[in-house]
Design a protein around this motif. Sequence first.
Motif, PDB file in Angstrom:
ATOM      1  N   TYR A 104      -4.749   7.629  -9.417  1.00  0.00           N
ATOM      2  CA  TYR A 104      -4.013   6.272  -9.543  1.00  0.00           C
ATOM      3  C   TYR A 104      -3.724   5.632  -8.425  1.00  0.00           C
ATOM      4  O   TYR A 104      -3.767   4.418  -8.347  1.00  0.00           O
ATOM      5  CB  TYR A 104      -2.523   6.322 -10.540  1.00  0.00           C
ATOM      6  CG  TYR A 104      -2.144   4.902 -10.520  1.00  0.00           C
ATOM      7  CD1 TYR A 104      -2.506   4.065 -11.665  1.00  0.00           C
ATOM      8  CD2 TYR A 104      -1.055   4.609  -9.881  1.00  0.00           C
ATOM      9  CE1 TYR A 104      -2.049   2.914 -11.689  1.00  0.00           C
ATOM     10  CE2 TYR A 104      -0.403   3.375  -9.996  1.00  0.00           C
ATOM     11  CZ  TYR A 104      -0.977   2.399 -10.978  1.00  0.00           C
ATOM     12  OH  TYR A 104      -0.388   1.166 -11.096  1.00  0.00           O
ATOM     13  N   ILE A 105      -3.337   6.332  -7.369  1.00  0.00           N
ATOM     14  CA  ILE A 105      -2.871   5.731  -6.043  1.00  0.00           C
ATOM     15  C   ILE A 105      -4.250   5.349  -5.420  1.00  0.00           C
ATOM     16  O   ILE A 105      -4.172   4.236  -4.569  1.00  0.00           O
ATOM     17  CB  ILE A 105      -2.144   6.622  -5.192  1.00  0.00           C
ATOM     18  CG1 ILE A 105      -0.636   6.953  -5.706  1.00  0.00           C
ATOM     19  CG2 ILE A 105      -1.947   6.290  -3.668  1.00  0.00           C
ATOM     20  CD1 ILE A 105       0.208   7.852  -5.224  1.00  0.00           C
ATOM     21  N   LYS A 131       0.878  -1.169  -0.153  1.00  0.00           N
ATOM     22  CA  LYS A 131       0.040  -0.056   0.132  1.00  0.00           C
ATOM     23  C   LYS A 131       0.786   1.268   0.034  1.00  0.00           C
ATOM     24  O   LYS A 131       1.970   1.251   0.583  1.00  0.00           O
ATOM     25  CB  LYS A 131      -0.940   0.008   1.285  1.00  0.00           C
ATOM     26  CG  LYS A 131      -1.708   1.226   1.274  1.00  0.00           C
ATOM     27  CD  LYS A 131      -2.594   1.197   2.521  1.00  0.00           C
ATOM     28  CE  LYS A 131      -3.749   2.246   2.760  1.00  0.00           C
ATOM     29  NZ  LYS A 131      -4.614   2.113   3.817  1.00  0.00           N
ATOM     30  N   ILE A 132       0.415   2.216  -0.715  1.00  0.00           N
ATOM     31  CA  ILE A 132       0.974   3.604  -0.804  1.00  0.00           C
ATOM     32  C   ILE A 132       0.656   4.411   0.305  1.00  0.00           C
ATOM     33  O   ILE A 132      -0.389   4.648   0.249  1.00  0.00           O
ATOM     34  CB  ILE A 132       1.178   4.454  -2.081  1.00  0.00           C
ATOM     35  CG1 ILE A 132       1.589   3.356  -3.299  1.00  0.00           C
ATOM     36  CG2 ILE A 132       1.850   5.548  -2.085  1.00  0.00           C
ATOM     37  CD1 ILE A 132       2.816   3.071  -3.284  1.00  0.00           C
ATOM     38  N   ILE A 133       1.498   4.533   1.405  1.00  0.00           N
ATOM     39  CA  ILE A 133       0.992   5.212   2.445  1.00  0.00           C
ATOM     40  C   ILE A 133       1.357   6.947   2.351  1.00  0.00           C
ATOM     41  O   ILE A 133       0.904   7.419   3.243  1.00  0.00           O
ATOM     42  CB  ILE A 133       1.393   4.538   3.700  1.00  0.00           C
ATOM     43  CG1 ILE A 133       3.063   4.610   3.793  1.00  0.00           C
ATOM     44  CG2 ILE A 133       1.135   3.131   3.934  1.00  0.00           C
ATOM     45  CD1 ILE A 133       3.523   4.240   5.400  1.00  0.00           C
ATOM     46  N   ASN A 190      -5.386  -2.672   0.289  1.00  0.00           N
ATOM     47  CA  ASN A 190      -5.961  -2.140   1.588  1.00  0.00           C
ATOM     48  C   ASN A 190      -6.720  -3.351   2.338  1.00  0.00           C
ATOM     49  O   ASN A 190      -7.219  -3.056   3.361  1.00  0.00           O
ATOM     50  CB  ASN A 190      -6.891  -1.101   1.348  1.00  0.00           C
ATOM     51  CG  ASN A 190      -8.228  -1.372   0.641  1.00  0.00           C
ATOM     52  OD1 ASN A 190      -8.170  -2.818   0.139  1.00  0.00           O
ATOM     53  ND2 ASN A 190      -9.054  -0.610   0.268  1.00  0.00           N
ATOM     54  N   GLY A 191      -6.617  -4.586   1.788  1.00  0.00           N
ATOM     55  CA  GLY A 191      -7.097  -5.719   2.467  1.00  0.00           C
ATOM     56  C   GLY A 191      -8.378  -5.915   2.394  1.00  0.00           C
ATOM     57  O   GLY A 191      -9.313  -6.675   3.196  1.00  0.00           O
ATOM     58  N   ASN A 246      -7.141   0.632  -3.451  1.00  0.00           N
ATOM     59  CA  ASN A 246      -8.447   0.435  -3.177  1.00  0.00           C
ATOM     60  C   ASN A 246      -9.306  -0.727  -4.138  1.00  0.00           C
ATOM     61  O   ASN A 246      -9.977  -1.538  -3.651  1.00  0.00           O
ATOM     62  CB  ASN A 246      -9.369   1.526  -3.036  1.00  0.00           C
ATOM     63  CG  ASN A 246      -8.791   2.369  -1.906  1.00  0.00           C
ATOM     64  OD1 ASN A 246      -8.482   2.026  -0.748  1.00  0.00           O
ATOM     65  ND2 ASN A 246      -8.728   3.746  -2.115  1.00  0.00           N
ATOM     66  N   TYR A 247      -8.600  -0.809  -5.298  1.00  0.00           N
ATOM     67  CA  TYR A 247      -9.424  -1.458  -6.571  1.00  0.00           C
ATOM     68  C   TYR A 247      -8.379  -2.227  -7.446  1.00  0.00           C
ATOM     69  O   TYR A 247      -8.963  -3.517  -7.732  1.00  0.00           O
ATOM     70  CB  TYR A 247     -10.120  -0.321  -7.391  1.00  0.00           C
ATOM     71  CG  TYR A 247     -11.081   0.544  -6.601  1.00  0.00           C
ATOM     72  CD1 TYR A 247     -12.013   0.180  -5.987  1.00  0.00           C
ATOM     73  CD2 TYR A 247     -11.046   1.752  -6.812  1.00  0.00           C
ATOM     74  CE1 TYR A 247     -13.063   1.091  -5.002  1.00  0.00           C
ATOM     75  CE2 TYR A 247     -11.676   2.745  -6.229  1.00  0.00           C
ATOM     76  CZ  TYR A 247     -12.699   2.382  -5.255  1.00  0.00           C
ATOM     77  OH  TYR A 247     -13.540   3.068  -4.815  1.00  0.00           O
TER      78      TYR A 247
END
Length: 344
Positions: free
Chosen positions: A296-297, A201-203, A314-315, A302-303
């Motif tokens: 894009y992020i 995940k990009i945090i 994101n699980g 999320n998808y």
Amino acid sequence: MTLIKLFLNLFRIIILNITIKHKTFPKIALLLMELQYFRRYFKQNNIRSSFKPHEKHAIYTFASLTDKVSCFFTLVSTKTILSAWKNYLAKQWSFKRKQGRPPVTKNIKELIYKLKKENILWGTRRIRDELKKLCIDVSHETISKIIRRFRKTGDIKPVLSWKRFLSAHWNSLFACDFFTADIFGLKRFYVFFIIELKSRKIIQYGITENPNIQFLRNQFSVFEYEYPDSYLIHDNSGELCYFPYKDYNIKDVAIMPYSPDMNAYAERFVRSVRQECLDYFIIFTENQLRNIIKSYIEYYNNYRPHQGLKGIPNGSPPQKFTNGEIKQKAVLFGLHNHYYREVA
């Protein structure tokens, strides 16, 4: 000498007359012609002749009488006769040997595999001692051979593999990197991001024209607040190599020079964002670039399904019901689409 030669010629003529009279010579001549024909036929069509057991025994018997007989064989070569005769003798003098130790059963092999997989630090002698507690007597050499077979098939991984090391530190491992994005007019921007290795995940991300220390301070201040005491993998670029990570309770891990594979997760995200997004846009303004990167992020977190995770970063679990209507949501201005079932 002349008398002897004359006598021999007369003897041959007499023998020839006798054989012609009793039709022996024509029979032999015809048989030899047939054998030569069959030999050519088998050789041209690549056919191997097979003999019955009693025929083979007769051939072996004639061949053992004298060496000169072998020249009359047309369908069988001398090499075949000799090898067959050696095999025949070996079978006649063979004897059953005493059996050695009984083979290790499948259940014991699976038990050794289970002990090694659940106890990575155990050696062969440690596993042997553990098996003795279960009244199973197996030497450590045999255990070593069994473990070696499982390693060749890939069922047992090396103890100090990079993947095993990373999985033991997933909860505190992160990576960061820069990539460039050019807008119309040859103006270049730098996109900074931090990726969590466990979830992909990009945090944290940011866009700037000047990637200096002050820009990184703003990025890492948020990162320190949400993820304290973390390990951060980065390359050897100047702004990342000399940043004061200790002031932000971050333990930095610099990769070797010219070794991008050591920061593979970050490099893979850069490839994804280029191939799936930036390569299909002509960007005119900074705001447009920010909107594209942001969209894009959001899509990436999320998808977008991730092959390495077999899911989404994101699980969020997949929808389990199958009776809802399938809906479509455009992502990145229609470049990608997200599909989901609407709850009835």
